[in-house]
Design an enzyme around this catalytic site. Sequence first.
Site, short mmCIF file in Angstrom:
data_model
loop_
_atom_site.label_atom_id
_atom_site.label_comp_id
_atom_site.label_asym_id
_atom_site.label_seq_id
_atom_site.Cartn_x
_atom_site.Cartn_y
_atom_site.Cartn_z
N TYR A 1 50.46 58.96 -90.76
CA TYR A 1 50.43 60.23 -90.00
C TYR A 1 49.88 61.35 -90.89
CZ TYR A 1 52.02 64.76 -88.25
OH TYR A 1 52.06 66.07 -87.86
N ALA B 1 49.76 70.06 -73.10
CA ALA B 1 50.94 69.46 -72.46
C ALA B 1 51.85 68.81 -73.49
CB ALA B 1 50.52 68.44 -71.40
N GLY B 2 51.60 69.11 -74.77
CA GLY B 2 52.48 68.64 -75.84
C GLY B 2 53.61 69.63 -76.04
N PHE B 3 54.51 69.28 -76.93
CA PHE B 3 55.70 70.11 -77.18
C PHE B 3 55.31 71.52 -77.66
CE2 PHE B 3 58.47 71.02 -81.01
CZ PHE B 3 59.37 71.81 -80.32
N ILE B 4 54.60 71.59 -78.78
CA ILE B 4 54.28 72.93 -79.32
C ILE B 4 53.29 73.64 -78.40
CG2 ILE B 4 53.37 74.22 -81.29
CD1 ILE B 4 54.26 71.94 -83.12
N GLY B 5 52.31 72.91 -77.87
CA GLY B 5 51.30 73.52 -77.00
C GLY B 5 51.95 74.27 -75.84
N GLY C 1 46.09 69.71 -76.68
CA GLY C 1 47.52 69.35 -76.76
C GLY C 1 48.38 70.31 -75.96
N THR D 1 50.10 70.07 -91.12
CA THR D 1 51.52 69.90 -91.40
C THR D 1 51.82 70.04 -92.89
OG1 THR D 1 53.23 68.19 -91.43
CG2 THR D 1 51.01 67.40 -91.36
N ASP D 2 53.09 70.33 -93.17
CA ASP D 2 53.56 70.34 -94.57
C ASP D 2 53.43 68.95 -95.20
OD1 ASP D 2 55.45 69.20 -92.89
OD2 ASP D 2 57.17 70.26 -93.73
N GLU D 3 53.39 67.91 -94.33
CA GLU D 3 53.45 66.55 -94.85
C GLU D 3 52.20 66.15 -95.63
OE1 GLU D 3 55.14 63.63 -92.29
OE2 GLU D 3 56.26 65.11 -91.15
N1 LIG Z 1 56.35 68.93 -84.24
C1 LIG Z 1 56.31 69.22 -85.53
O1 LIG Z 1 57.36 69.32 -86.18
C2 LIG Z 1 54.99 69.46 -86.23
C3 LIG Z 1 55.01 69.89 -87.57
C4 LIG Z 1 53.78 70.14 -88.20
C5 LIG Z 1 52.60 69.98 -87.51
N2 LIG Z 1 52.62 69.54 -86.22
C6 LIG Z 1 51.34 69.37 -85.54
O2 LIG Z 1 51.36 70.17 -84.36
C7 LIG Z 1 50.55 69.58 -83.36
C8 LIG Z 1 51.31 69.46 -82.06
O3 LIG Z 1 52.47 68.67 -82.29
P1 LIG Z 1 53.60 68.45 -81.19
O4 LIG Z 1 54.91 68.39 -81.89
O5 LIG Z 1 53.42 69.40 -80.07
O6 LIG Z 1 53.25 66.98 -80.74
P2 LIG Z 1 53.17 66.32 -79.29
O7 LIG Z 1 53.08 64.86 -79.56
O8 LIG Z 1 54.25 66.82 -78.40
O9 LIG Z 1 51.80 66.88 -78.72
C9 LIG Z 1 50.57 66.39 -79.16
C10 LIG Z 1 49.57 66.64 -78.07
O10 LIG Z 1 48.30 66.10 -78.50
C11 LIG Z 1 47.71 65.47 -77.37
N3 LIG Z 1 46.76 64.43 -77.80
C12 LIG Z 1 46.91 63.51 -78.79
N4 LIG Z 1 45.84 62.70 -78.81
C13 LIG Z 1 44.99 63.13 -77.83
C14 LIG Z 1 43.73 62.70 -77.34
N5 LIG Z 1 43.11 61.64 -77.84
N6 LIG Z 1 43.17 63.39 -76.32
C15 LIG Z 1 43.78 64.45 -75.77
N7 LIG Z 1 44.97 64.91 -76.18
C16 LIG Z 1 45.58 64.24 -77.20
C17 LIG Z 1 48.87 64.84 -76.60
O11 LIG Z 1 48.52 64.60 -75.26
C18 LIG Z 1 49.92 65.95 -76.75
O12 LIG Z 1 49.78 66.88 -75.70
C19 LIG Z 1 50.07 68.24 -83.93
O13 LIG Z 1 48.78 68.42 -84.45
C20 LIG Z 1 51.06 67.95 -85.06
O14 LIG Z 1 50.47 67.16 -86.05
C21 LIG Z 1 53.79 69.28 -85.55
#
Ligand SMILES: NC(=O)c1ccc[n+]([C@@H]2O[C@H](COP(=O)([O-])OP(=O)(O)OC[C@H]3O[C@@H](n4cnc5c(N)ncnc54)[C@H](O)[C@@H]3O)[C@@H](O)[C@H]2O)c1
Length: 338
Positions: A148, A9-13, A7, A123-125
């Site tokens: 989710y 390229a995701g937000f937290i990553g 992840g 997650t807290d959820e």
């Molecule tokens: N944002 C929040 O408030 C929050 C709170 C608690 C937990 N989380 C957890 O933190 C983590 C990151 O969340 P985020 O907010 O960055 O979300 P996000 O949607 O921005 O990022 C999720 C990442 O997972 C990757 N991903 C999903 N399925 C995939 C697959 N099949 N193959 C490869 N990559 C895949 C996506 O490409 C993306 O980069 C998640 O596990 C989420 O459950 C987020």
Amino acid sequence: MRVLLTGIAGFIGSHVVEHLQANTDWEIIGLASFRHRGDSERTESFDPDRVTIHYADLRGDLSPTLVSRIGPVDYILNLAAESHVDRSITEPRPFIENNVSAAITMLEYARIAKPRAFIQVSTDEVYGPAAPGQYHAEWEPIIPSNPYSASKVAQEAIATSYWRTFGVPVVITNNMNVIGERQDTEKIVPKAIRSIITGEPVPIHADASGNPGSRFYLHARNIADAWLWLLTNTAPEMYPHVGRPSRWNIVGEEELDNLTLVRMIGDVLGTEPKVELVDFHNARPGHDRRYALDGRKIHEAGWRPPVNLRDSLAKTVWWSVANPEWLGLTDADVRHLR
Ligand SMILES: NC(=O)c1ccc[n+]([C@@H]2O[C@H](COP(=O)([O-])OP(=O)(O)OC[C@H]3O[C@@H](n4cnc5c(N)ncnc54)[C@H](O)[C@@H]3O)[C@@H](O)[C@H]2O)c1
């Protein structure tokens, strides 16, 4: 040290990478599908000398070629997941299957890679809603309210089974709602910033009597710091010395109801927000009004969040004004704010 992040390229990553770049000399390897809400624009600040990204869709196993390209890793941070509650409600099957498969793929990989620690991000959820005054401590009963959170429970359960059966050094972290730059506009903070700028009403989920939902928000930098702190200050507890893996809550500093959050964003922008209270029982079945975790364990162990909520919220708002394309807006839409 070499750390592997899913992840990336995701937000937290993307915030984790920035935090590791600033605070360690570690080599960072990322896996990205650039789908599932991942976005290559988030990787612009990555240092090419420190960060290598490999394409991988985690619905299938990592190929032997990719495993050998990744090379040895010390730590794995497993962030990959579909993460939006609404989408999990409209299309539960692909959503749940994706998150379950991603967990299995990375845990199977961990059996080969043998890292020192494998953080399974959750997650807290998973605990479901918290009653007023209630704060879920680590390992309280898990009662997910929607697909989710159920998919995150499944990730935790599969990770726990690999910990027990295969000796993967799993550490589960449950964090509360995260804010920060580069967040997808399906989440409340960017959605509210956008609506306030365009003068549209911000939908806020409330119960039938109009009480808005509440959360403990924290900046993604704080989550990244907590993970770095856990990796460098604690060791995963292992079976049979203990009967369950290490688990840590990562909590924001103050509880905010969503109306107050939206007003705080309005204050930063100097605009009174228009709001529309939506009865979530009818509009969003499966949504919980209040989440709350007990953050004492990690606090007593010594971790302190490096950035505070109000400053990070203001920073996030001004970053969005400077980067309106992230909100689906243009320079012309935000010129009056600059
Ligand atoms: N944002 C929040 O408030 C929050 C709170 C608690 C937990 N989380 C957890 O933190 C983590 C990151 O969340 P985020 O907010 O960055 O979300 P996000 O949607 O921005 O990022 C999720 C990442 O997972 C990757 N991903 C999903 N399925 C995939 C697959 N099949 N193959 C490869 N990559 C895949 C996506 O490409 C993306 O980069 C998640 O596990 C989420 O459950 C987020």
